[in-house]
Design an enzyme around this catalytic site. Structure first.
Site, PDB file in Angstrom:
ATOM      1  N   TYR A  98       0.830  -1.211   0.000  1.00  0.00           N
ATOM      2  CA  TYR A  98       0.000   0.000   0.000  1.00  0.00           C
ATOM      3  C   TYR A  98       0.873   1.273   0.000  1.00  0.00           C
ATOM      4  O   TYR A  98       0.744   2.134  -0.869  1.00  0.00           O
ATOM      5  CB  TYR A  98      -0.921  -0.043   1.225  1.00  0.00           C
ATOM      6  CG  TYR A  98      -1.384   1.288   1.735  1.00  0.00           C
ATOM      7  CD1 TYR A  98      -2.492   1.919   1.179  1.00  0.00           C
ATOM      8  CD2 TYR A  98      -0.716   1.926   2.782  1.00  0.00           C
ATOM      9  CE1 TYR A  98      -2.914   3.162   1.648  1.00  0.00           C
ATOM     10  CE2 TYR A  98      -1.124   3.161   3.264  1.00  0.00           C
ATOM     11  CZ  TYR A  98      -2.223   3.766   2.688  1.00  0.00           C
ATOM     12  OH  TYR A  98      -2.632   4.988   3.147  1.00  0.00           O
ATOM     13  N   ARG A 116      -3.798 -11.682  -5.275  1.00  0.00           N
ATOM     14  CA  ARG A 116      -4.793 -12.729  -5.525  1.00  0.00           C
ATOM     15  C   ARG A 116      -6.138 -12.099  -5.843  1.00  0.00           C
ATOM     16  O   ARG A 116      -6.572 -11.192  -5.107  1.00  0.00           O
ATOM     17  CB  ARG A 116      -4.964 -13.594  -4.277  1.00  0.00           C
ATOM     18  CG  ARG A 116      -3.772 -14.442  -3.974  1.00  0.00           C
ATOM     19  CD  ARG A 116      -4.095 -15.431  -2.914  1.00  0.00           C
ATOM     20  NE  ARG A 116      -4.063 -14.827  -1.581  1.00  0.00           N
ATOM     21  CZ  ARG A 116      -3.787 -15.495  -0.475  1.00  0.00           C
ATOM     22  NH1 ARG A 116      -3.535 -16.792  -0.543  1.00  0.00           N
ATOM     23  NH2 ARG A 116      -3.784 -14.903   0.701  1.00  0.00           N
ATOM     24  N   HIS A 179      12.816  -6.960   2.853  1.00  0.00           N
ATOM     25  CA  HIS A 179      13.320  -7.657   4.034  1.00  0.00           C
ATOM     26  C   HIS A 179      14.287  -8.727   3.527  1.00  0.00           C
ATOM     27  O   HIS A 179      14.009  -9.373   2.506  1.00  0.00           O
ATOM     28  CB  HIS A 179      12.139  -8.310   4.767  1.00  0.00           C
ATOM     29  CG  HIS A 179      12.396  -8.649   6.206  1.00  0.00           C
ATOM     30  ND1 HIS A 179      13.522  -8.262   6.890  1.00  0.00           N
ATOM     31  CD2 HIS A 179      11.649  -9.347   7.099  1.00  0.00           C
ATOM     32  CE1 HIS A 179      13.444  -8.692   8.144  1.00  0.00           C
ATOM     33  NE2 HIS A 179      12.326  -9.365   8.285  1.00  0.00           N
ATOM     34  N   GLU A 299       3.275   4.652  36.763  1.00  0.00           N
ATOM     35  CA  GLU A 299       4.717   4.632  37.023  1.00  0.00           C
ATOM     36  C   GLU A 299       5.475   3.708  36.077  1.00  0.00           C
ATOM     37  O   GLU A 299       6.696   3.687  36.088  1.00  0.00           O
ATOM     38  CB  GLU A 299       4.987   4.206  38.480  1.00  0.00           C
ATOM     39  CG  GLU A 299       4.624   5.255  39.503  1.00  0.00           C
ATOM     40  CD  GLU A 299       5.430   6.538  39.362  1.00  0.00           C
ATOM     41  OE1 GLU A 299       6.567   6.498  38.869  1.00  0.00           O
ATOM     42  OE2 GLU A 299       4.897   7.604  39.729  1.00  0.00           O
TER      43      GLU A 299
END
Ligand SMILES: NC(=O)c1ccc[n+]([C@@H]2O[C@H](COP(=O)([O-])OP(=O)(O)OC[C@H]3O[C@@H](n4cnc5c(N)ncnc54)[C@H](OP(=O)(O)O)[C@@H]3O)[C@@H](O)[C@H]2O)c1
Length: 403
Positions: A98, A116, A179, A299
């Site tokens: 995208y 697909r 990647h 915290e």
């Protein structure tokens, strides 16, 4: 205005004083405005890296000089000319498909999508204005039509579909990944790129949504690039140009191996798994010692994400220390080496597990199961149901901006 900006940075934090942060922000943002020579020198320390990086290729990262490429090297006209005869067949239209696909299209390049038919991605692509038969095709058809094959299927799908994809990779094509996962762990993925074509990588340092939103804001995401095969002698140049074309700002050179190892390691460590584990451990000890859920959450997570971590991101760890009370600072300085020593063996195990392919094997096995989405949803539901994250939902409603 500076005062408001600085005060906003710290309004939720007990340990950061507004006065101190104002002084620091003023020093870093408004060099010299305080009329004090010492402060002016300190301010330059913050400003220099920003000035020094503009237009320079060789950058000194804490003593190591690296080459960084930038968007300015590839203005739009140069990109259009460089890629004027090319068709980018971008296969897969998930997060990266995208972001990268729409950026390429908006840059005026000839890009087609391959997914697909009638799957979720096909429908999403149609909604984004890709037209079936014109620039939206099934995977095989798109690959045949393009000379850059951008493999942006999920990593598991790259492995599943490899035989088909490989059979279509003729000598005129360049293969692209975001990647290093598939080729680096080829013994597990069986993705072994042909030796007679260029194979390149551009890995944006963020989700595809961020690739897109930064591009729309006129900015660029940082990315790394690498070359697996350089048959044409131009693979480096192609990767740098394509990195800019998909919406990168600064582009760092790496290798496929280093990209995949650091990425898998980082997301399992400080980026996601490690930080989640640390939040849980701290929260549990507070709860076991009688602290209320809201106190334990504030915290552990709220103050971290809303007040202190943004300071680290914007100005650095030393700045965050400097912006905190002397009490907080002393304690953190004493305890960080203890945490480091306790955690380092865990990080060493994690690195080994990444390097030897165990993490890849696990990911491939899990994500290739037909019911992996349901199983993933079950695990995410477990996280949603944890007390700490239910408390977070309520605490977020009480943030100053929601009052
Ligand atoms: N997401 C990130 O933040 C990020 C960041 C940097 C790099 N990357 C890398 O970019 C690449 C793409 O990642 P992504 O996150 O964009 O992927 P993704 O969102 O998981 O995209 C999945 C795509 O693969 C398709 N697909 C899945 N199984 C398929 C199959 N068996 N046959 C054909 N198509 C199939 C899906 O189509 P359907 O809709 O039809 O199922 C969809 O278009 C990966 O290599 C990833 O490691 C990702």
């Amino acid at each position: 205005m500076l005062r408001t900006q600085a005060a906003r940075l710290i309004c939720n934090s007990r340990v950061v004083t507004a006065k101190r942060t104002f002084a620091l922000a003023a020093r870093s943002i408004n060099n010299g405005a305080m009329g004090n020579a010492a402060q002016s020198v300190a301010a330059k320390k913050f400003l220099t890296p920003m000035i020094a990086t503009r237009g320079l290729k060789q950058i000194n990262f804490g003593g190591t000089v690296e080459t960084v490429y930038e968007r300015a090297d590839w203005p739009k006209e140069k990109l259009l000319n460089y890629f004027k005869n090319d068709t980018f067949a971008l296969i897969g239209y998930g997060s990266q498909g995208y972001g990268q696909g729409l950026n390429l299209r908006d840059n005026g390049l000839n890009v087609i999508i391959g997914v697909r038919k009638n799957g979720a991605s096909w429908k999403a692509a149609v909604e984004d204005g890709w037209v079936p038969g014109e620039n939206l095709f099934e995977v095989e058809e798109a690959i045949k039509k393009g000379n850059y094959v951008m493999n942006l299927l999920s990593d598991a799908a790259q492995s599943e579909t490899w035989n088909t994809v490989k059979s279509l990779l003729t000598k005129d094509k360049t293969l692209y990944f975001s990647h290093g996962f598939s080729p680096v762990f080829k013994d597990l993925t069986h993705v072994e790129p042909p030796k007679d074509i260029d194979v390149i990588l551009v890995a944006p340092k963020g989700s595809g949504r961020t690739v897109r939103s930064l591009f729309k804001e006129g900015r660029g995401i940082n990315s790394s690039y690498a070359v697996w095969n350089d048959v044409s002698g131009k693979a480096n140049e192609k990767a740098q140009a394509l990195a800019v074309a998909i919406g990168s700002g600064y582009v760092y050179k790496t290798t496929f191996e280093r990209e995949v190892t650091s990425d898998l390691y980082g997301e399992r460590g400080c980026l996601m798994g490690g930080i989640h584990g640390m939040f849980l451990a701290q929260y549990e000890v507070l709860r076991e010692n009688g602290h209320s859920p809201s106190e334990a959450f504030n915290e552990t997570v709220e103050e971290a994400t809303q007040s202190l971590y943004p300071l680290i991101g914007k100005y650095g760890m030393d700045y965050m220390y400097d912006a905190c009370s002397t009490t907080a600072r002393r304690g953190a300085l004493d305890w960080y080496p203890i945490f480091k020593d306790a955690l380092k063996p865990v990080f060493e195990d994690l690195y080994e597990s990444t390097k030897n392919g165990s993490e890849t094997k696990r990911s491939l096995e899990f994500n290739s199961q037909p019911d992996y989405r349901e199983k993933l949803e079950g695990e995410l539901q477990t996280i949603r149901n944890m007390e700490i994250w239910k408390v977070g939902k309520e605490v977020r409603k009480l943030r100053p901006e929601n009052n």
